[in-house]
Design an enzyme around this catalytic site. Structure first.
Site, mmCIF file in Angstrom:
data_model
loop_
_atom_site.group_PDB
_atom_site.id
_atom_site.type_symbol
_atom_site.label_atom_id
_atom_site.label_comp_id
_atom_site.label_asym_id
_atom_site.label_seq_id
_atom_site.Cartn_x
_atom_site.Cartn_y
_atom_site.Cartn_z
ATOM 1 C CB ALA A 1 8.203 -6.216 4.976
ATOM 2 C CD1 TRP A 57 -2.746 1.232 0.807
ATOM 3 C CD2 TRP A 57 -1.017 1.707 2.413
ATOM 4 N NE1 TRP A 57 -3.359 2.373 1.518
ATOM 5 C CE2 TRP A 57 -2.539 3.019 1.992
ATOM 6 C CE3 TRP A 57 -0.081 2.907 2.872
ATOM 7 C CZ2 TRP A 57 -2.386 4.379 2.799
ATOM 8 C CZ3 TRP A 57 -0.059 3.997 3.240
ATOM 9 C CH2 TRP A 57 -0.909 5.129 3.515
ATOM 10 C CB SER A 95 3.384 -4.062 2.800
ATOM 11 O OG SER A 95 3.278 -3.077 4.279
ATOM 12 C CB THR A 96 -1.141 -4.551 1.717
ATOM 13 O OG1 THR A 96 -1.006 -3.344 2.821
ATOM 14 C CG2 THR A 96 -2.527 -4.624 1.650
ATOM 15 C CG ASP A 150 8.863 -2.731 8.622
ATOM 16 O OD1 ASP A 150 8.444 -1.894 9.191
ATOM 17 O OD2 ASP A 150 8.950 -3.981 8.096
ATOM 18 C CG HIS A 202 7.925 -0.915 5.368
ATOM 19 N ND1 HIS A 202 7.341 -2.808 5.914
ATOM 20 C CD2 HIS A 202 7.185 -0.827 4.298
ATOM 21 C CE1 HIS A 202 6.578 -3.030 5.495
ATOM 22 N NE2 HIS A 202 5.648 -1.916 4.765
#
Length: 276
Positions: free
Chosen positions: A122, A31, A97-98, A227, A256
């Protein structure tokens, strides 16, 4: 542009490079970014003989700016439709991530033979937000602050985040890349504000615990130890205990966005896992 139209009428953009008979690697962005975030990795794995695919999640990049369907179940269903349309089998799915949450949800539900391995970079699983069940999580006020900043001045917010904690550029001695910051802003601003606003709830409150438990393929979990966006203690260190066949690799001092700042470190580790 290469696109598919999903069963609910949403147009999704994707890139598909390399030999169609080679093993596919599918990249899932974070995101509020897009397939462009994977330029380095797509070129790297393409040069290693793989077929590489990356899509813009609905509401992001060049895909439709939907005001509905911005939830993890729909995101995973969209991936399933792409995999079916492109007939992707024995694929490696890599998510940041997302996008790591998207990989977990999809891999847990994918048709037999579609997924060979998964890599979570991450990533948000098992769940980010603090609650009675997750007391060590990130306080909800943090996510409320993200929503407020996005609504107040999305363009400035999308400058501030990559300039600071996302890539660790707020750390003393950090080597700041203006190109990475500008590219982050460019990708973010190409998506839709409504979808991005909705997705904050998705990445903060979706619980992937059961998804992680039922994934049967090998999973590599990699995470930067510095992160500041998805703290390692609340994510990777918990997720590795939930998967059946998992490998954990952590990187001291990395942020991150480590796959963008240090592809020379991360890419070979991912390649070794895929080839193992």
């Amino acid at each position: 542009m290469a696109t598919i139209t999903t069963s609910d009428g949403t147009t999704l953009f994707y890139k598909d490079w390399g030999p169609k008979d080679a093993q596919p690697i599918v990249f899932h962005h974070g995101w509020p970014l897009s397939a462009e975030d994977w330029d380095n990795q797509m070129l790297f794995f393409l040069s290693e003989g793989y077929r590489v695919i990356a899509h813009d999640r609905r509401g992001h990049g060049r895909s439709d700016q939907t005001d509905t369907g911005n939830d993890m179940d729909t995101y995973a269903a969209d991936v399933a439709e792409i995999a079916k349309a492109l007939d992707l089998r024995d694929a490696v799915h890599i998510g940041h991530s997302t996008g790591g949450g998207e990989v977990a949800r999809y891999a847990a539900r994918a048709e037999r033979g579609r997924v060979a391995k998964a890599i979570l970079i991450a990533a948000i699983p098992p769940v980010m937000a603090q609650s009675d069940a997750n007391p060590g999580g990130v306080p909800m006020e943090v996510f409320d602050g993200l929503r407020s900043a996005l609504a107040a001045n999305r363009a400035q917010f999308y400058r501030d985040l990559p300039s600071g904690p996302f890539y660790g550029f707020n750390r003393e001695g950090a080597k700041v890349s203006r190109g990475l910051i500008d590219n982050w802003w460019r990708q973010g601003m190409s998506g839709g504000a409504k979808a991005h606003h909705d997705c904050i709830e998705v990445f903060s409150e979706t619980d992937f615990t059961e998804d992680l438990k039922v994934i049967t393929v090998p999973v590599l979990i990699i995470h930067g130890e510095d992160d500041q966006i998805v703290p390692i203690e609340n994510s990777a260190l918990k997720a590795i205990k939930l998967v059946r066949d998992g490998t954990l690799k952590t990187y001291p001092g990395l942020s991150h966005g480590m796959f963008a700042t240090h592809p020379d470190v991360v890419n070979p580790d991912m390649l070794a896992f895929i080839r193992a």
